[in-house]
Enzyme design. Structure first.
Site, PDB file in Angstrom:
ATOM      1  N   SER A 151       0.841  -1.183   0.000  1.00 10.95           N
ATOM      2  CA  SER A 151       0.000   0.000   0.000  1.00 10.95           C
ATOM      3  C   SER A 151       0.887   1.248   0.000  1.00 10.95           C
ATOM      4  CB  SER A 151      -0.929  -0.045   1.223  1.00 10.95           C
ATOM      5  OG  SER A 151      -1.761   1.087   1.271  1.00 10.95           O
ATOM      6  N   SER A 152       0.490   2.278   0.695  1.00 11.54           N
ATOM      7  CA  SER A 152       1.245   3.531   0.727  1.00 11.54           C
ATOM      8  C   SER A 152       0.694   4.426   1.830  1.00 11.54           C
ATOM      9  CB  SER A 152       1.114   4.253  -0.623  1.00 11.54           C
ATOM     10  OG  SER A 152       1.602   5.580  -0.554  1.00 11.54           O
ATOM     11  N   TYR A 165      -3.429   7.771  -7.619  1.00  8.06           N
ATOM     12  CA  TYR A 165      -2.567   6.768  -6.994  1.00  8.06           C
ATOM     13  C   TYR A 165      -2.986   6.566  -5.539  1.00  8.06           C
ATOM     14  CZ  TYR A 165       1.644   4.759  -4.854  1.00  8.06           C
ATOM     15  OH  TYR A 165       2.520   3.977  -4.141  1.00  8.06           O
ATOM     16  N   LYS A 169      -4.563   3.079  -3.765  1.00  2.36           N
ATOM     17  CA  LYS A 169      -4.006   2.396  -2.600  1.00  2.36           C
ATOM     18  C   LYS A 169      -5.036   2.297  -1.475  1.00  2.36           C
ATOM     19  CE  LYS A 169       0.071   1.485  -4.229  1.00  2.36           C
ATOM     20  NZ  LYS A 169       0.492   0.078  -4.455  1.00  2.36           N
TER      21      LYS A 169
END
Length: 260
Positions: A151-152, A165, A169
């Site tokens: 993920s982020s 983006y 995620k």
């Protein structure tokens, strides 16, 4: 009593998007291989063929087994091809670890003219790619299998310059929670998200890495620096081990404390 270890001897792992030497995927692949796993180094573009071969050689020098498979993961056919090549390449009937690391991002503020093709590619790769890979791998994954979605911090904090983006995620985190339920009691698998913060990789536009990482580096609590592929790889190593059997459905920030 024998000491506990992090050995992955006899385990087979796929790390998608692991074909760049400086990438998070390569760092994860190395952590798994040096602890005994047989690892598939996956790359998509012909332009990274030589780099993927270099990653695989690094894994072998570290004592692991590695094969290289070129396959896109943003289609069901590509995911199935990658799984088929894994089973044949290691002459096995099982895949124990899947790390959905392959991802892409395009810098597109909402005020600029959108590139529809690029926006679609973000969700195709970052959301449907993991979906296709899990679908293809699960029939070959025995109880105790581990699925890790990369993920982020952006899934929690957002990001004005790469909002699609960040949204992709966030969607992946939701899939993690759902799959943990769907695949836990019925199949004995765990599913977790690992969320890196700033790590200097090819995801950032060349020459803008430091500028784009600076705001999140300023928020780190562990140390005043960006993360490294090795930081992420070591965290994944802990989660794919048998000792992490009671951890599932979690968002785990491996980002120096940028998120919680």
């Amino acid at each position: 009593m024998a000491a506990d270890t992090l050995s992955l001897q006899g385990k087979v792992a796929i790390v998608t998007g692991s074909g760049r030497e400086n990438g998070i995927g390569a760092g994860i692949a190395l952590a798994l291989a040096r602890n005994g796993a047989s690892v598939v180094v996956n790359y998509m573009s012909q332009s990274t063929k030589d780099r993927a071969a270099n990653v695989a050689e690094t894994l072998r020098k570290a004592g692991g087994q590695a094969i290289v498979v070129q396959s896109a993961v943003d289609t069901l056919e590509g995911a199935r091809h990658l799984v088929k090549q894994t089973l044949e390449g290691f002459q096995t009937d099982h895949i124990d670890i899947l790390v959905n690391n392959a991802g892409t991002a395009f810098f597109c503020p909402i005020t600029e003219e959108p590139n529809v093709e690029q926006l679609a590619k973000v969700f195709q790769t970052n959301v449907l790619g993991p979906f296709y890979m899990v679908h293809a791998v699960v029939p070959h994954m025995p109880p105790g299998g581990r699925i890790i979605n990369i993920s982020s911090t952006n899934s929690k904090r957002g990001n004005a310059k790469i909002s699609t983006y960040a949204a992709s995620k966030a969607a992946l985190d939701n899939l993690t929670w759902t799959w943990a339920d769907e695949l836990g009691r019925s199949k004995g698998l765990t599913v977790n998200s690992v969320a890196p913060g700033p790590v200097k990789t090819d995801l950032y536009p060349e020459g803008q890495e430091e500028e784009l990482m600076r705001p999140e580096v300023a928020l780190t609590r562990a140390a005043d620096r960006a993360g490294t592929p090795a930081d992420i790889g070591d965290a994944v190593l802990l989660l794919v081990n048998e000792k992490s059997r009671w951890i599932t459905g979690q968002y785990i920030g491996v980002n120096g404390g940028v998120t919680y």
